[in-house]
Scaffold this motif. Structure first.
Motif, PDB file in Angstrom:
ATOM      1  N   LEU A   1      54.665  42.399  86.755  1.00  6.49           N
ATOM      2  CA  LEU A   1      54.440  41.593  85.557  1.00  6.49           C
ATOM      3  C   LEU A   1      53.893  42.447  84.420  1.00  6.49           C
ATOM      4  O   LEU A   1      54.307  42.308  83.262  1.00  6.49           O
ATOM      5  N   ALA A   2      52.967  43.355  84.750  1.00  2.00           N
ATOM      6  CA  ALA A   2      52.388  44.228  83.725  1.00  2.00           C
ATOM      7  C   ALA A   2      53.453  45.130  83.115  1.00  2.00           C
ATOM      8  O   ALA A   2      53.505  45.337  81.899  1.00  2.00           O
ATOM      9  N   VAL A   3      54.322  45.677  83.981  1.00  2.00           N
ATOM     10  CA  VAL A   3      55.406  46.537  83.489  1.00  2.00           C
ATOM     11  C   VAL A   3      56.355  45.745  82.602  1.00  2.00           C
ATOM     12  O   VAL A   3      56.805  46.212  81.552  1.00  2.00           O
ATOM     13  N   ALA A   4      56.659  44.513  83.031  1.00  2.00           N
ATOM     14  CA  ALA A   4      57.567  43.675  82.241  1.00  2.00           C
ATOM     15  C   ALA A   4      56.982  43.361  80.871  1.00  2.00           C
ATOM     16  O   ALA A   4      57.686  43.391  79.859  1.00  2.00           O
ATOM     17  N   MET A   5      55.666  43.060  80.829  1.00  2.00           N
ATOM     18  CA  MET A   5      55.022  42.765  79.550  1.00  2.00           C
ATOM     19  C   MET A   5      55.022  43.994  78.648  1.00  2.00           C
ATOM     20  O   MET A   5      55.231  43.898  77.440  1.00  2.00           O
ATOM     21  N   ALA A   6      54.777  45.170  79.263  1.00  2.00           N
ATOM     22  CA  ALA A   6      54.751  46.400  78.470  1.00  2.00           C
ATOM     23  C   ALA A   6      56.131  46.736  77.925  1.00  2.00           C
ATOM     24  O   ALA A   6      56.268  47.297  76.835  1.00  2.00           O
ATOM     25  N   ALA A   7      57.159  46.384  78.695  1.00  2.00           N
ATOM     26  CA  ALA A   7      58.527  46.713  78.280  1.00  2.00           C
ATOM     27  C   ALA A   7      59.117  45.678  77.328  1.00  2.00           C
ATOM     28  O   ALA A   7      60.176  45.914  76.744  1.00  2.00           O
ATOM     29  N   LYS A   8      58.429  44.550  77.150  1.00  3.84           N
ATOM     30  CA  LYS A   8      58.977  43.470  76.328  1.00  3.84           C
ATOM     31  C   LYS A   8      59.249  43.923  74.901  1.00  3.84           C
ATOM     32  O   LYS A   8      60.342  43.725  74.360  1.00  3.84           O
ATOM     33  N   ASP A   9      58.231  44.553  74.252  1.00  4.37           N
ATOM     34  CA  ASP A   9      58.392  44.992  72.866  1.00  4.37           C
ATOM     35  C   ASP A   9      59.472  46.058  72.747  1.00  4.37           C
ATOM     36  O   ASP A   9      60.258  46.063  71.792  1.00  4.37           O
ATOM     37  N   THR A  10      59.497  46.968  73.730  1.00  4.39           N
ATOM     38  CA  THR A  10      60.515  48.022  73.700  1.00  4.39           C
ATOM     39  C   THR A  10      61.915  47.434  73.779  1.00  4.39           C
ATOM     40  O   THR A  10      62.817  47.829  73.030  1.00  4.39           O
ATOM     41  N   LEU A  11      62.101  46.463  74.689  1.00  3.44           N
ATOM     42  CA  LEU A  11      63.412  45.827  74.824  1.00  3.44           C
ATOM     43  C   LEU A  11      63.773  45.029  73.574  1.00  3.44           C
ATOM     44  O   LEU A  11      64.925  45.034  73.130  1.00  3.44           O
ATOM     45  N   SER A  12      62.767  44.350  72.973  1.00  6.18           N
ATOM     46  CA  SER A  12      63.021  43.581  71.751  1.00  6.18           C
ATOM     47  C   SER A  12      63.482  44.494  70.626  1.00  6.18           C
ATOM     48  O   SER A  12      64.426  44.186  69.893  1.00  6.18           O
TER      49      SER A  12
ATOM     50  N   GLY B   1      62.576  48.831  49.387  1.00  6.59           N
ATOM     51  CA  GLY B   1      62.762  50.266  49.251  1.00  6.59           C
ATOM     52  C   GLY B   1      64.107  50.712  49.783  1.00  6.59           C
ATOM     53  O   GLY B   1      64.985  49.895  50.083  1.00  6.59           O
ATOM     54  N   VAL B   2      64.259  52.039  49.897  1.00  3.56           N
ATOM     55  CA  VAL B   2      65.510  52.650  50.343  1.00  3.56           C
ATOM     56  C   VAL B   2      65.428  52.929  51.846  1.00  3.56           C
ATOM     57  O   VAL B   2      64.446  53.498  52.327  1.00  3.56           O
ATOM     58  N   VAL B   3      66.461  52.537  52.581  1.00  2.27           N
ATOM     59  CA  VAL B   3      66.509  52.785  54.022  1.00  2.27           C
ATOM     60  C   VAL B   3      66.772  54.271  54.254  1.00  2.27           C
ATOM     61  O   VAL B   3      67.780  54.811  53.801  1.00  2.27           O
ATOM     62  N   GLU B   4      65.843  54.939  54.947  1.00  2.10           N
ATOM     63  CA  GLU B   4      65.989  56.377  55.198  1.00  2.10           C
ATOM     64  C   GLU B   4      66.436  56.688  56.619  1.00  2.10           C
ATOM     65  O   GLU B   4      67.066  57.720  56.857  1.00  2.10           O
ATOM     66  N   ASP B   5      66.106  55.818  57.568  1.00  6.30           N
ATOM     67  CA  ASP B   5      66.470  56.120  58.956  1.00  6.30           C
ATOM     68  C   ASP B   5      66.538  54.828  59.759  1.00  6.30           C
ATOM     69  O   ASP B   5      65.741  53.904  59.542  1.00  6.30           O
ATOM     70  N   ILE B   6      67.514  54.760  60.673  1.00  5.07           N
ATOM     71  CA  ILE B   6      67.651  53.631  61.596  1.00  5.07           C
ATOM     72  C   ILE B   6      67.806  54.201  63.000  1.00  5.07           C
ATOM     73  O   ILE B   6      68.722  54.988  63.255  1.00  5.07           O
ATOM     74  N   ASN B   7      66.887  53.849  63.902  1.00  2.00           N
ATOM     75  CA  ASN B   7      67.044  54.242  65.301  1.00  2.00           C
ATOM     76  C   ASN B   7      66.894  53.001  66.172  1.00  2.00           C
ATOM     77  O   ASN B   7      66.758  51.888  65.664  1.00  2.00           O
ATOM     78  N   PHE B   8      66.915  53.183  67.481  1.00  2.00           N
ATOM     79  CA  PHE B   8      66.903  52.020  68.371  1.00  2.00           C
ATOM     80  C   PHE B   8      65.550  51.320  68.408  1.00  2.00           C
ATOM     81  O   PHE B   8      65.470  50.177  68.848  1.00  2.00           O
ATOM     82  N   ARG B   9      64.506  51.969  67.947  1.00  2.00           N
ATOM     83  CA  ARG B   9      63.186  51.350  68.004  1.00  2.00           C
ATOM     84  C   ARG B   9      62.744  50.776  66.662  1.00  2.00           C
ATOM     85  O   ARG B   9      62.174  49.688  66.598  1.00  2.00           O
ATOM     86  N   SER B  10      63.021  51.494  65.565  1.00  2.00           N
ATOM     87  CA  SER B  10      62.493  51.078  64.267  1.00  2.00           C
ATOM     88  C   SER B  10      63.397  51.546  63.136  1.00  2.00           C
ATOM     89  O   SER B  10      64.328  52.328  63.339  1.00  2.00           O
TER      90      SER B  10
ATOM     91  N   ASN C   1      62.425  47.171  64.765  1.00  2.00           N
ATOM     92  CA  ASN C   1      63.739  46.537  64.638  1.00  2.00           C
ATOM     93  C   ASN C   1      63.715  45.061  65.021  1.00  2.00           C
ATOM     94  O   ASN C   1      64.488  44.263  64.489  1.00  2.00           O
ATOM     95  N   SER C   2      62.832  44.696  65.956  1.00  5.67           N
ATOM     96  CA  SER C   2      62.745  43.285  66.338  1.00  5.67           C
ATOM     97  C   SER C   2      62.294  42.436  65.157  1.00  5.67           C
ATOM     98  O   SER C   2      62.738  41.295  64.987  1.00  5.67           O
TER      99      SER C   2
END
Length: 234
Positions: free
Chosen positions: A33-44, A71-80, A95-96
């Motif tokens: 459960l702890a791992v799932a909660m920690a991974a929630k934001d990353t998956l989102s 502002g101007v978009v400078e970078d898009i990756n899988f996290r932010s 990104n979420s």
């Protein structure tokens, strides 16, 4: 079914060896459960990044606005996504958050809006207003940089201290500096027209409430001592 039988058999064997299987299973459940909660934001953020990449509401180099951030978009990756604001600050947005927020892509607009709301002196006559509005409409109608549709030039509102004009139209530019120059240009045009029609802007007013000996209250609506006048271009 085979997996369940194997787990059941393993638990019996471990119990025979004096292992506390119940505590182990409980610990594994809490840890999972702890791992799932920690991974929630990353998956989102990961799914948000996929949405941004596949739907492409904006790309690198676009000017966007989300809430108070613009502002101007400078970078898009899988996290932010990183956005450079007008004061050169670099804002990193998960990104979420972007995937679940309304986004205005300013770069994909095909025109920019210029809007005025002018408060004229309450003593301005109807003829002065009609002539001023007519000259402003004629100026916009003959300007090739102004979109022919969606031009609004009207006497919008009358209050106890002013008569308000609304001037609302679009110009054929998306460049920010060109838009600022166009706003300045039309500011001068409107000022010239009002000066030629001898129209003054409304002065700030104040209400003074006084009480006489009988306890009756009186209101005196007075214009401020410093009257607002149109600047001269001489």
């Amino acid at each position: 079914m085979k997996f369940i039988i194997a787990v059941f058999t393993l638990s019996i064997i471990l119990e025979q060896w004096n292992f506390h299987v119940t505590g182990l299973i409980t610990g594994l459940g809490i840890g999972g459960l702890a791992v799932a909660m920690a991974a929630k934001d990353t998956l989102s953020n990961l799914f948000g990044g996929l949405v941004i990449i596949t739907d492409a509401p904006f790309t690198i180099g676009d000017i966007i606005q989300m809430g108070s951030i613009q502002g101007v978009v400078e970078d898009i990756n899988f996290r932010s996504t990183r956005i450079r604001t007008a004061d050169l600050a670099l804002v990193t947005v998960p990104n979420s958050t972007l995937a679940n927020s309304p986004i205005t892509n300013i770069s994909r607009m095909d025109r920019r809006r210029i809007y005025f709301n002018l408060s004229l002196d309450i003593e301005t006559t109807n003829e002065q207003i009609k002539r001023s509005l007519g000259r402003i409409r004629q100026t916009l109608a003959t300007d090739s940089e102004v979109y022919p549709d969606k031009k609004y030039v009207y006497l919008d509102k009358i209050t106890s201290s002013s008569k308000n004009l609304m001037i609302d139209f679009f110009i054929k530019t998306m460049d920010f500096e060109e838009w600022l120059k166009a706003k300045e240009h039309y500011n001068y045009i409107v000022l010239d027209i009002l000066q030629k029609e001898q129209v003054k802007l409304a002065a700030p007013r104040s209400v003074i409430i006084t009480t006489n000996d009988d306890g009756k209250k009186f209101e005196d609506d007075q214009a401020a001592a410093t009257e607002e006048r149109l600047p001269s271009r001489d």
